[in-house]
Write an enzyme that holds these catalytic residues in place. Structure first.
Site, PDB file in Angstrom:
ATOM      1  N   ASP A 124       5.782  14.411  76.716  1.00 25.62           N
ATOM      2  CA  ASP A 124       5.022  13.877  75.592  1.00 25.62           C
ATOM      3  C   ASP A 124       5.821  14.065  74.305  1.00 25.62           C
ATOM      4  O   ASP A 124       6.823  14.789  74.259  1.00 25.62           O
ATOM      5  CB  ASP A 124       3.615  14.482  75.512  1.00 25.62           C
ATOM      6  CG  ASP A 124       3.593  15.865  74.870  1.00 25.62           C
ATOM      7  OD1 ASP A 124       4.671  16.442  74.644  1.00 25.62           O
ATOM      8  OD2 ASP A 124       2.491  16.365  74.602  1.00 25.62           O
ATOM      9  N   ILE A 125       5.390  13.365  73.265  1.00 23.70           N
ATOM     10  CA  ILE A 125       6.095  13.336  71.981  1.00 23.70           C
ATOM     11  C   ILE A 125       5.713  14.583  71.196  1.00 23.70           C
ATOM     12  O   ILE A 125       4.532  14.884  71.021  1.00 23.70           O
ATOM     13  CB  ILE A 125       5.738  12.068  71.196  1.00 23.70           C
ATOM     14  CG1 ILE A 125       6.080  10.818  72.039  1.00 23.70           C
ATOM     15  CG2 ILE A 125       6.455  12.025  69.860  1.00 23.70           C
ATOM     16  CD1 ILE A 125       5.578   9.536  71.436  1.00 23.70           C
ATOM     17  N   GLU A 149      -0.223  10.547  74.056  1.00 21.48           N
ATOM     18  CA  GLU A 149       1.229  10.496  73.931  1.00 21.48           C
ATOM     19  C   GLU A 149       1.921  11.085  75.146  1.00 21.48           C
ATOM     20  O   GLU A 149       3.125  11.365  75.107  1.00 21.48           O
ATOM     21  CB  GLU A 149       1.680  11.222  72.656  1.00 21.48           C
ATOM     22  CG  GLU A 149       1.496  12.736  72.663  1.00 21.48           C
ATOM     23  CD  GLU A 149       0.123  13.162  72.145  1.00 21.48           C
ATOM     24  OE1 GLU A 149      -0.014  14.293  71.691  1.00 21.48           O
ATOM     25  OE2 GLU A 149      -0.819  12.332  72.187  1.00 21.48           O
TER      26      GLU A 149
END
Length: 715
Positions: free
Chosen positions: A590-591, A633
Site C-alpha cells: 500500500d501507499i 490504497e
C-alpha cells in the site's frame, strides 16, 4: 481448577484429622459433605468420584481409629448417614456436570453447522454488536470475521442507521417479531448488492440468515427489459390466475394501467360469458402444461377496462420456477383483421345480391369475385406467415432469456431464417477489424465456417455492408463476381441483408436458393430484414452481458481485478499449487502516508495516484501473475510457481519504480510504498492465512520505517 483440587485435598485432610482427635459423633463425618462440595468446583467428574471414594474410606477408617464416645451401633448409623449424604450430593453434582458437558457439546455442534452452511449467518446483540458471524456473512459484507466480531453495525457500516434495513432490524429487536425481506445493500466502496434476509429474534438479540441474490436480480432486470421490448402483449400469471407481470403493450391493449393489473385475476380480462369456461381451461392447462402457439384452436375474446370485447390470438408457454408453476401469455389484438374478414363477408353478400339482381353483368361480377377471393387468400397466407414468424420470434426471445451463448443464438437464427424463407443456404458474417468473418452457416456449407472474407472475396456481401442496404440477385451463379469457394454449391436467387445497430453495421445475413427461377418476394425480403434486426439485437445483448461480466470483476478506478476476483483466483492458484507441488507467492502493498497525500494534493490527485499505480502494476508483472486492488490504497499481487528470491526481486523493482510515477504530467516527490511478502506453503496453506501473513509482513514494513519490503515469519 488446580486451586479447587488443592483446597479439596486440604479440607479432606482437616476433616480426617478432626475425626481422629475428637470423640465419635455425627458432626465430624458429616463434614465430608463440604469436601464433596469443594470437589465439585473443579468441574472434573473423575476427581469428584475419587473424592467420594476417598471420603468413604476415611469415614470407615475413622470408625476404627478415633476414640469411642457413643455406643458402637450409633457410630455406625451416624457414619452410614454421612456416607449416604455425601454420595447423594456427589452423584447429583456429577449428573449436573454431565448435563453441562452435553449442553456445551450441543452449542459447539450448532456453531459448527452454522459455520458450514452456504448462507450467511449472524447474531446481533441488543447493543448492535456482532456476537457471531460465519465466513459467508464476512464475504457477503466484503469484511473479515475478525473485523466484525465484537464491533457494532454502526462501526462497521457508518451510515447504516439511515437505511430502511436498520429500521426493520430495530423494529424486530424491539417487538421480537420475525421478518423476511429483500434488501439492496450499498457497500462502503459504493458497489451494490441484493440480499434475501430472514430475521429471527433469539435470546441474544437477532439471528439473521442472508442469501446473495444479486445475480438473480440482474437476470430479472434483463428479463423485464426483453418483455417490455416485445411487439405484442405479455402477461405472466400464477397457477391461481393472479397477474404478476405485464408489459406496456398490455396496457395499450386492455386500457388498464400496470398498477391496476398487477395482483388482479386474469379472469377479469375475459368476457363474463366466457369466464366459467376459461376457469376450466385454466385448471386443465396446469394439469397438463404444454406450449400453445398463437392462432391455434378456438376463437378467443378479451375484455377491455371499459367492458368492450375484442378478438385476440393468445400463445401460452408454461414456466416452472423453483417454487411454483406460472404461465406466460402472448396476446395479439386481431380486431383489425377480424374487421377486414367481416368486411369481406359483407362484400360477399352484396356480391351475391348483385349477381342475383344483375345477371347481365355476371361475367364481370365473377371476375371481381375471383379477384377478391385471391386477395383474401393472399391476406390469409400473409397472416399465417406472420403468425408463424411471431411464434418463431417468441422461441428466440425465450432463448435470449435463457442466456444461451452467442454462437448458439446465431445458429438458431440461421436455421429459422432458412426454414421460414425457404432458403437452401443461410449464413451470418460479422465484422472483425477490416474483414468479415463467417460466424454461422447452414449444415450444407459448414466448410465455410470461420472464413475471413476480404473485399475481393465477397463483393456482394461487402456491398451490403458498405451501403447499409439489402442486396438482391436473381441468379448468383451467372454473376461475374461469384465467390470461388462456392464451387459445387448451386446459388440462384440470393439476398444479402445488413445487420444494423442504428447507423453502425455489425455484419451481413445472407440467404440463397438452389432452385432456379424462384426469387425472393418483397414480403420475404421484409421478413429477412426483421431477422437481420433480431441478429443485431442478439449481438448487442451478448456484448452487453460481456461488458457487465468484465465490470463485475474489475476495479473501475485502477483497471485491476477487484477483491472478489482476487479471492476466487487465489483459491484456484492454491489448489493448483497443491496439485503440482509448486510454490506460490503473494505481495501485499500500500501507499505510504496516502491520507496525507490526499490532504495535501487533493482527492483528484489521490485517485490519479491510485490509477497510475494500477498501470505500473499491470506493466511490471508476468503474464501468469494477477494484480488486484485489495481495498483503499492496498493492492495484492498473486505470483504462481515462483521462488521467494524472485518475489523479493519483483517487490524491490516495484518499490523503486514508484518514484517514477507521473500524475497529470506532474511528478510528486516522496511517494513511496511498503510491501509484505508471503509464500505458500511456508507462511500459510489457505487463502485466509496466506493473506493474513502478507498483511502482517506489510505491517512490519510500516513499523520498520516504510518504503521497504518485508517477508512474513514462517508459521
Amino acid at each position: 481448577m488446580r486451586t479447587s483440587i488443592l483446597l479439596t485435598w486440604l479440607l479432606c485432610l482437616l476433616v480426617f484429622i478432626g475425626d481422629l482427635i475428637t470423640p465419635q459423633n455425627i458432626a465430624v463425618p458429616t463434614l465430608y459433605v463440604i469436601v464433596v462440595f469443594a470437589s465439585l468446583w473443579s468441574r472434573n467428574k473423575r476427581f469428584v468420584i475419587a473424592v467420594m471414594v476417598l471420603c468413604t474410606g476415611l469415614t470407615i477408617a475413622g470408625f476404627f481409629l478415633s476414640s469411642q464416645s457413643v455406643e458402637e451401633w450409633k457410630s455406625i448409623i451416624n457414619r452410614t448417614f454421612a456416607i449416604i449424604a455425601f454420595w447423594a450430593i456427589g452423584l447429583i453434582g456429577v449428573n449436573f456436570l454431565n448435563s453441562e458437558e452435553n449442553l456445551q457439546a450441543s452449542y459447539l455442534r450448532y456453531q459448527k453447522a452454522l459455520d458450514q452452511i452456504f448462507e450467511g449467518a449472524q447474531i446481533i446483540g441488543y447493543d448492535w454488536r456482532y456476537l457471531y458471524v460465519n465466513e459467508a456473512v464476512a464475504k457477503q459484507g466484503h469484511q473479515t470475521k475478525e473485523n466484525l466480531l465484537g464491533r457494532t453495525m454502526m462501526e462497521v457500516y457508518p451510515n447504516i442507521e439511515q437505511t430502511a434495513l436498520f429500521g426493520v432490524l430495530k423494529d424486530c429487536m424491539q417487538n421480537r417479531l420475525p421478518y423476511l425481506m429483500e434488501n439492496e445493500f450499498t457497500y462502503p466502496d459504493g458497489t451494490r448488492g441484493w440480499f434475501e434476509l430472514s430475521i429471527q429474534p433469539v435470546d441474544e438479540g437477532l439471528f439473521i440468515l442472508s442469501n446473495d441474490i444479486t445475480k438473480r436480480k440482474y437476470a430479472e432486470e434483463r428479463f423485464h427489459l426483453a418483455v417490455e421490448s416485445a411487439p405484442y402483449g405479455i402477461i405472466l400469471s400464477s397457477s391461481k390466475g393472479e397477474i404478476t407481470l405485464v408489459n406496456s403493450q398490455v396496457e395499450k391493449i386492455f386500457q388498464y394501467s400496470r398498477h391496476e393489473l398487477i395482483g388482479r385475476s386474469v379472469e377479469e380480462l375475459v368476457p363474463e360469458s366466457f369466464r366459467q369456461k376459461h376457469f376450466t381451461y385454466h385448471r386443465e392447462f396446469f394439469l397438463n402444461p404444454r406450449p400453445r402457439p398463437m392462432g391455434v384452436g378456438r376463437d378467443l375474446y378479451a375484455c377491455r377496462k371499459d367492458g368492450s370485447e375484442f378478438p385476440v390470438e393468445i400463445g401460452l408457454v408454461p414456466i416452472e420456477t423453483h417454487d411454483e408453476k406460472i404461465v406466460m401469455a402472448t396476446i395479439l389484438d386481431i380486431t383489425q383483421r377480424k374487421q377486414t374478414e367481416e368486411e369481406l363477408l359483407r362484400l360477399n353478400k352484396e356480391l351475391e345480391l348483385r349477381i342475383f339482381e344483375r345477371t347481365a353483368h355476371l361475367n364481370l361480377t365473377n371476375e371481381q369475385l375471383q379477384n377478391e377471393l385471391l386477395h383474401r387468400q393472399q391476406a390469409e397466407e400473409r397472416n399465417i406467415r406472420q403468425n408463424k414468424m411471431l411464434s418463431e420470434l417468441h422461441k428466440i426471445t425465450l432463448d435470449l432469456l435463457q442466456q444461451n451463448s452467442l454462437e448458439q443464438l446465431l445458429n438458431r437464427v440461421v436455421e429459422i431464417s432458412s426454414n421460414f424463407l425457404d432458403a437452401t443456404y443461410a449464413g451470418i458474417t460479422l465484422i472483425e477489424g477490416d474483414t468479415l468473418t463467417v460466424k454461422a452457416v447452414t449444415q450444407n456449407q459448414i466448410q465455410l465456417l470461420g472464413q475471413k472474407l476480404s473485399r475481393n472475396d465477397a463483393k456482394l456481401t461487402w456491398r451490403a455492408f458498405d451501403t447499409r442496404q439489402t442486396m438482391v440477385l436473381k441468379d448468383y451463379d451467372t454473376w461475374e463476381h461469384r465467390r470461388k469457394d462456392y464451387q459445387g454449391l448451386v446459388h440462384h436467387a440470393v439476398i444479402d441483408l445488413p445487420i444494423l445497430n442504428g447507423d453502425e453495421c455489425l455484419g451481413v445475413l445472407a440467404l440463397g436458393r438452389e432452385k432456379p427461377n424462384y426469387e425472393f418476394s418483397e414480403e420475404q425480403i421484409q421478413f429477412g430484414s426483421l431477422f437481420a434486426s433480431l441478429t443485431a439485437l442478439i449481438i448487442i445483448n451478448s456484448q452487453l452481458r460481456e461488458t457487465l461480466k468484465q465490470q463485475s470483476i474489475h476495479d473501475s478506478l485502477t483497471g485491476l481485478f477487484n477483491r472478489r476476483y482476487m479471492e476466487e483466483t487465489l483459491i484456484q492458484e492454491i489448489s493448483r499449487a497443491v496439485r503440482n507441488g509448486h510454490s506460490l507467492g503473494i505481495i501485499m502493498l500500500d501507499i505510504d502516508h496516502f491520507k496525507n497525500f490526499n490532504d495535501t494534493h487533493g482527492h483528484v490527485n489521490g485517485d490519479s495516484l491510485l490509477s497510475e499505480l494500477g498501470k505500473l502494476l499491470k506493466t511490471n508483472i508476468r503474464t501468469e501473475d494477477t494484480a488486484c486492488r485489495y481495498g483503499g490504497e492496498e493492492f495484492l499481487l498473486i505470483m504462481p510457481d515462483v521462488s521467494l528470491e524472485t518475489v523479493l526481486r519483483r517487490a524491490e523493482l516495484l518499490r523503486e519504480s514508484i518514484s517514477e510515477l507521473q500524475i497529470q504530467a506532474d511528478t510528486f516527490a516522496g511517494v513511496t510504498i511498503s510491501l509484505g511478502i508471503a509464500m505458500y506453503p511456508q507462511h500459510g496453506t489457505t487463502m485466509e492465512f496466506l493473506i493474513r501473513s502478507a498483511d502482517k509482513a506489510l505491517y512490519q514494513a510500516k513499523q520498520n520505517g516504510r518504503n521497504r519490503v518485508e517477508v512474513a515469519n514462517s508459521s
